[in-house]
Design an enzyme around this catalytic site. Sequence first.
Site, short mmCIF file in Angstrom:
data_model
loop_
_atom_site.label_atom_id
_atom_site.label_comp_id
_atom_site.label_asym_id
_atom_site.label_seq_id
_atom_site.Cartn_x
_atom_site.Cartn_y
_atom_site.Cartn_z
N LYS A 157 26.62 75.25 -8.93
CA LYS A 157 26.83 75.02 -10.36
C LYS A 157 25.88 73.93 -10.83
O LYS A 157 26.09 72.75 -10.58
CB LYS A 157 28.28 74.60 -10.64
CG LYS A 157 29.28 75.70 -10.31
CD LYS A 157 30.67 75.33 -10.76
CE LYS A 157 30.89 75.59 -12.22
NZ LYS A 157 32.28 75.38 -12.63
N SER A 173 39.19 72.86 -15.50
CA SER A 173 38.28 71.94 -14.81
C SER A 173 38.36 70.57 -15.45
O SER A 173 38.44 70.47 -16.68
CB SER A 173 36.83 72.44 -14.92
OG SER A 173 36.69 73.69 -14.30
N ARG A 222 34.31 85.10 -10.75
CA ARG A 222 33.38 84.36 -11.60
C ARG A 222 32.11 85.20 -11.77
O ARG A 222 31.36 85.40 -10.82
CB ARG A 222 33.05 83.01 -10.94
CG ARG A 222 32.11 82.12 -11.74
CD ARG A 222 32.05 80.75 -11.06
NE ARG A 222 31.14 79.85 -11.79
CZ ARG A 222 29.91 79.57 -11.40
NH1 ARG A 222 29.41 80.12 -10.30
NH2 ARG A 222 29.16 78.75 -12.11
#
Length: 213
Positions: A140, A111, A42
């Site tokens: 996040k 997700s 990521r």
Amino acid sequence: MKCDKKDLLLYTVTDRSWLGSMTLYSQVEKALKGGATFIQLREKELGDGRVLEEAREIKELCKKYHVPFVINDNVDIAIAVDADGVHVGQSDMEAGSVRELIGKDKILGVSAQTVKQAVLAEKKGADYLGVGAVFHTGSKADADDVSHETLKEICKAVSIPVVAIGGISKDNVMELSGSGICGIAVISAIFAQPDIVKATTELKELTEKAVKA
């Protein structure tokens, strides 16, 4: 490579926030030594050229440990490095379009925060779901909280594996027992720890208990 349920037990997401003097490669290798079963690259800050280079190196490392390697969000890079797959969020490219681009043999993770999103993602070709945030998270900023009740409902509504994500640590992972998940996805619970190998090993043991409970 297709996605096996057991590969999703301890899903580890990279983050360069805690690199310090280490390289991302060395951090990922420590997580793999500790027993990480799945790696997601990521990268939100680096340019595509750097990400491409890094993705190639980490893909080879994961291959050595026989662990699936997927790229977060960036379908082009996943295709360019021939990663095992890609993971997309609700605000990224639509799951059906991603499946068309990567082909049927690659892993597609999506997700989801609601039963509706989960069912649609499965219908569009997702191999697994990342559901969260199940606990409050600092990693996040845009992660909506998902209640443990919703997590259970999602697990019942789909036939593909569900991974819980968001704010999970060795201190709260057992709270997810009986929810129906097949694993957890973590960032800081591994990469922010002083001893990554030890943190990974401990978390994996606890997760195995939580999943079986």
